[in-house]
Design a protein around this motif. Structure first.
Motif, mmCIF file in Angstrom:
data_model
loop_
_atom_site.group_PDB
_atom_site.id
_atom_site.type_symbol
_atom_site.label_atom_id
_atom_site.label_comp_id
_atom_site.label_asym_id
_atom_site.label_seq_id
_atom_site.Cartn_x
_atom_site.Cartn_y
_atom_site.Cartn_z
ATOM 1 N N TRP A 30 0.829 -1.215 0.000
ATOM 2 C CA TRP A 30 0.000 0.000 0.000
ATOM 3 C C TRP A 30 0.860 1.260 0.000
ATOM 4 O O TRP A 30 0.612 2.195 -0.770
ATOM 5 C CB TRP A 30 -0.922 0.004 1.218
ATOM 6 C CG TRP A 30 -1.675 1.294 1.354
ATOM 7 C CD1 TRP A 30 -2.806 1.669 0.681
ATOM 8 C CD2 TRP A 30 -1.316 2.410 2.190
ATOM 9 N NE1 TRP A 30 -3.180 2.944 1.051
ATOM 10 C CE2 TRP A 30 -2.292 3.416 1.969
ATOM 11 C CE3 TRP A 30 -0.291 2.645 3.093
ATOM 12 C CZ2 TRP A 30 -2.245 4.643 2.635
ATOM 13 C CZ3 TRP A 30 -0.242 3.866 3.752
ATOM 14 C CH2 TRP A 30 -1.214 4.850 3.520
ATOM 15 N N ARG A 39 2.657 1.811 -3.357
ATOM 16 C CA ARG A 39 1.722 2.152 -4.433
ATOM 17 C C ARG A 39 1.158 3.562 -4.267
ATOM 18 O O ARG A 39 0.955 4.286 -5.248
ATOM 19 C CB ARG A 39 0.575 1.135 -4.439
ATOM 20 C CG ARG A 39 -0.448 1.357 -5.544
ATOM 21 C CD ARG A 39 -1.518 0.279 -5.528
ATOM 22 N NE ARG A 39 -2.337 0.305 -4.323
ATOM 23 C CZ ARG A 39 -2.291 -0.583 -3.348
ATOM 24 N NH1 ARG A 39 -1.438 -1.596 -3.408
ATOM 25 N NH2 ARG A 39 -3.084 -0.488 -2.290
ATOM 26 N N THR A 40 0.929 3.975 -3.033
ATOM 27 C CA THR A 40 0.214 5.225 -2.762
ATOM 28 C C THR A 40 1.135 6.414 -2.546
ATOM 29 O O THR A 40 0.833 7.528 -2.994
ATOM 30 C CB THR A 40 -0.680 5.046 -1.511
ATOM 31 O OG1 THR A 40 -1.489 3.882 -1.676
ATOM 32 C CG2 THR A 40 -1.564 6.267 -1.298
ATOM 33 N N THR A 56 3.561 10.277 -7.851
ATOM 34 C CA THR A 56 2.259 10.789 -7.406
ATOM 35 C C THR A 56 2.417 12.095 -6.642
ATOM 36 O O THR A 56 1.646 13.047 -6.828
ATOM 37 C CB THR A 56 1.561 9.741 -6.518
ATOM 38 O OG1 THR A 56 1.401 8.534 -7.265
ATOM 39 C CG2 THR A 56 0.203 10.231 -6.055
#
Length: 392
Positions: A354, A357-358, A363
């Protein structure tokens, strides 16, 4: 986009590491970042290594702790900030950035210089204030200072919903943007070899009352009474009085030999990687960089249900939440993982997947670019509206 980014600290704590990561991510996307620091130290070196130009301006904080809120301290900071704002104004006019970013609510000189130069300004808030945070109080009062932050900003970035909630009484919701930090974790270069089968807990962070390491020691003593083979490492610099208090507490509870105090580690990631579970006992983490670092190393985190920690831990999936200041609840959550190694491994794996990915650089940089463009557009719209009203 040319960005002038101000840091309140010259060292390398959480907000400063975020600045370095943001600069790297933004530059990789073709944007230019120039930094301003109050003194040359570790941050300037790290930024220079990332190809970021650094200027030094001696500005002061406009917040203080209880011990430094006397009138003489506030007036001294005010005089420094007036001088600093003039120097920053000259720097802004020289650099001609598209945007100025202040990397903390602790300083204000960049915001005033931006307003004088008519350059868009973004406040990037990484901390909680007042008793919810680390006892930081504004020199000119909470209400006046936060209203000024609103007036002197085109957007305000916060690193968690916990920080957003603290600001929402003074800042309109359309101006507040939550952006989670990237948190880069380097490969563990020197893994620590385990020589026993003891279940290892670790808490990384300065030893201070707001971090509540006492809860970890008390929970450890409750587990020891059940003859569970558990140890605890406390990694971080100490405030002298609290460090002595923790040592006395460990001795009085009969777990002194199970608690290791590590004042400094050049590579704390190796210690985290060699542990079974990471703890976060703080009463007011704005975000929780240490929490994410542990997750990226594949460790479940048991954290206090408070501040940004409660946003990062999905209770029962990538870790556990316990009631703040409740050592019995903390001990119970540790005992669950002690007794179920399969759950321990699956939680660690889910935490790692998690977080990677986050919370990654791609991002993070994209989210910041979107907010910065909103700030530039907002500033342009405000100037156009002002020109129209003057013309009519």
């Amino acid at each position: 986009m040319r960005i002038l980014w101000l840091s309140h600290e010259p060292g390398l704590a959480g907000a400063e590491l975020c600045l370095v990561e943001a600069a790297r991510g933004l530059q990789a996307k073709g944007h230019q970042v120039r930094a301003v620091v109050p003194a040359r130290a570790g941050l300037a070196d790290r930024l220079a290594a990332a190809g970021v130009s650094v200027s030094v301006v001696d500005y002061a904080w406009w917040v203080g702790t209880d011990a430094r809120r006397a009138v003489r301290h506030r007036l001294r900071r005010l005089r420094r900030n007036i001088r600093a704002s003039k120097k920053l104004l000259r720097l802004v006019r020289e650099v001609q950035p598209d945007l100025v970013v202040t990397n903390t609510l602790a300083i204000c000189s960049g915001a005033f210089a931006s307003r004088c130069a008519r350059i868009p300004h973004v406040w990037y808030v990484h901390e909680l204030f007042g008793k919810e945070g680390h006892n930081l109080f504004f020199d000119f009062g909470e209400s006046m200072s936060l209203r000024l932050m609103n007036r002197l900003s085109d957007q305000i970035v916060v690193n968690s919903n916990a920080v957003r909630r603290q600001l929402q009484d003074w800042i309109p919701p359309e101006k507040l943007r939550v952006v989670y930090n990237a948190v880069e974790v380097p490969p563990v270069s020197r893994p620590i070899k385990r020589t026993d089968h003891r279940f290892r807990l670790i808490h990384v962070g300065r030893l201070s009352p707001s971090k509540r390491q006492e809860d970890a020691i008390t929970a450890l003593s409750l587990l020891a009474k059940k003859d569970l083979d558990v140890s605890l490492a406390l990694v971080g610099e100490e405030s002298p009085e609290y460090g002595a208090f923790l040592r006395n507490l460990a001795r009085d509870l009969g777990v002194a030999e199970r608690v290791e105090f590590i004042a400094f580690m050049e590579d704390p990631f190796s210690a985290v990687a060699a542990s079974d579970v990471a703890l976060m006992c703080s009463r007011g983490e704005a975000f929780g960089r240490v929490t994410i670092e542990a997750m990226k190393l594949g460790k479940p985190v048991i954290g206090a249900k408070s501040g940004g920690t409660a946003e990062l831990i999905q209770d029962g999936w990538n870790g556990f939440l316990y009631q703040l200041a409740n050592a019995e609840d903390l001990a119970a959550k540790i005992e669950v993982l002690y007794g179920d190694r399969r759950l321990l491994m699956s939680m660690g794996r889910q935490a790692q997947e998690w977080s990677q990915r986050t919370l990654n650089l791609e991002t993070y940089a994209s989210d910041l670019i979107n907010v910065f463009q909103e700030a530039i557009d907002h500033h342009a719209g405000r100037k156009e509206k002002m020109a129209h009203s003057l013309g009519s």
